[in-house]
Design an enzyme around this catalytic site. Structure first.
Site, PDB file in Angstrom:
ATOM      1  N   HIS A 165       7.727 -14.445   6.183  1.00 26.41           N
ATOM      2  CA  HIS A 165       6.369 -14.043   5.496  1.00 26.41           C
ATOM      3  C   HIS A 165       5.717 -14.302   4.245  1.00 26.41           C
ATOM      4  O   HIS A 165       5.418 -14.368   3.299  1.00 26.41           O
ATOM      5  CB  HIS A 165       6.346 -12.647   6.218  1.00 26.41           C
ATOM      6  CG  HIS A 165       5.436 -11.960   6.188  1.00 26.41           C
ATOM      7  ND1 HIS A 165       3.889 -12.267   7.179  1.00 26.41           N
ATOM      8  CD2 HIS A 165       4.686 -10.110   6.036  1.00 26.41           C
ATOM      9  CE1 HIS A 165       2.688 -11.484   7.166  1.00 26.41           C
ATOM     10  NE2 HIS A 165       3.623 -10.085   6.759  1.00 26.41           N
ATOM     11  N   ASN A 203      -2.171  -9.158   6.187  1.00 27.50           N
ATOM     12  CA  ASN A 203      -2.090  -7.867   5.696  1.00 27.50           C
ATOM     13  C   ASN A 203      -2.629  -8.295   4.731  1.00 27.50           C
ATOM     14  O   ASN A 203      -2.690  -7.629   3.956  1.00 27.50           O
ATOM     15  CB  ASN A 203      -0.375  -7.148   5.673  1.00 27.50           C
ATOM     16  CG  ASN A 203      -1.132  -6.369   7.499  1.00 27.50           C
ATOM     17  OD1 ASN A 203      -1.941  -6.136   8.094  1.00 27.50           O
ATOM     18  ND2 ASN A 203       0.196  -5.905   8.020  1.00 27.50           N
ATOM     19  N   ASN A 225       0.462  -6.238   2.532  1.00 30.24           N
ATOM     20  CA  ASN A 225      -0.415  -5.207   2.703  1.00 30.24           C
ATOM     21  C   ASN A 225      -0.836  -4.458   1.104  1.00 30.24           C
ATOM     22  O   ASN A 225      -2.523  -3.894   1.360  1.00 30.24           O
ATOM     23  CB  ASN A 225       0.393  -4.054   3.573  1.00 30.24           C
ATOM     24  CG  ASN A 225       0.625  -3.380   3.248  1.00 30.24           C
ATOM     25  OD1 ASN A 225       1.573  -2.434   2.350  1.00 30.24           O
ATOM     26  ND2 ASN A 225       0.956  -1.963   3.846  1.00 30.24           N
ATOM     27  N   ASP A 247       1.673 -17.240   5.013  1.00 24.80           N
ATOM     28  CA  ASP A 247       2.303 -18.702   6.260  1.00 24.80           C
ATOM     29  C   ASP A 247       1.182 -17.449   7.507  1.00 24.80           C
ATOM     30  O   ASP A 247       0.292 -17.130   7.201  1.00 24.80           O
ATOM     31  CB  ASP A 247       3.062 -16.963   6.823  1.00 24.80           C
ATOM     32  CG  ASP A 247       2.980 -14.994   6.914  1.00 24.80           C
ATOM     33  OD1 ASP A 247       2.543 -14.523   5.441  1.00 24.80           O
ATOM     34  OD2 ASP A 247       2.945 -15.097   8.042  1.00 24.80           O
TER      35      ASP A 247
END
Length: 203
Positions: free
Chosen positions: A31, A130, A84, A109
């Site tokens: 991520h 997110n 997020n 990603d």
């Protein structure tokens, strides 16, 4: 160089945002590949990230591209808000540096692309990501994306577990090469425009 896909305002700066999560425990996660690309671009510019005033982000200001009209002023950024909540810091930086939304590049990603494959695009959905979801909610979808493929999780592994795991030993053998290529793609996008960058990197 295509004129329709470069800056909305001549001479306007570009904001290149590597998406990831702050903290050493996340540093090598799938991520966090956006942070990895931002770190390499920072090395190329020759700067060090510093805290950006009121914005919850680390930034570097610099220039990329050859001398002359193709030389671009850029702000490299890593939001420090967790993935997020990326939209808040990015919007604050956009407003502070007066960056047109079309001059923002999110590096992130992407599950639906094979590992190491790149896709460059302008606008579109968030595909459940997110960081993109937060950015789009804050300022709309009309920013550039450099999508770094990480593939789908194996077997029945949950997506959340997969993206928050480090790259596998096999993946790490090629990771530096792919991060380097993604950094090249960001530079090409900013200097040459989307269409030319896509023709080179959307392999």
């Amino acid at each position: 160089m295509g004129e329709t896909d470069v800056t909305t305002e001549p001479g306007a700066p570009w904001l290149i945002v590597g998406l990831g999560n702050p903290g050493p425990e996340y540093a090598r996660n799938r991520h966090n590949v956006g942070f990895m690309v931002a770190d390499l671009l920072a090395e190329r510019i020759g700067g060090k990230f510093k805290r950006a005033g009121k914005a919850q982000a680390q930034v570097i200001e610099g220039r990329i591209g050859p001398p002359g009209p193709a030389n671009r002023r850029v702000i490299l950024a890593k939001p420090m808000s967790y993935m997020n909540l990326s939209g808040g810091p990015v919007t604050a930086l956009r407003d502070f540096y007066k960056v047109p939304t079309a001059n923002i590049v999110a590096v992130h990603d992407e599950l639906d692309i094979d590992y190491g494959v790149l896709r460059l695009k302008l606008g579109g959905g968030d595909n459940g990501h997110n960081g993109l979801k937060s950015m789009t909610k804050a300022m709309g979808p009309d920013y550039h994306r450099v999508r770094f493929g990480i593939g789908r999780p194996p077997g029945r592994m949950q997506v959340a577990d997969f993206v928050l795991k480090d790259f596998s030993a096999a993946e790490r053998k090629e990771l530096d090469y792919f991060v380097d290529r993604a950094s090249d793609a960001v530079e090409a996008l900013v200097i040459e425009g989307l269409e030319r960058a896509q023709s080179t990197y959307n392999s």
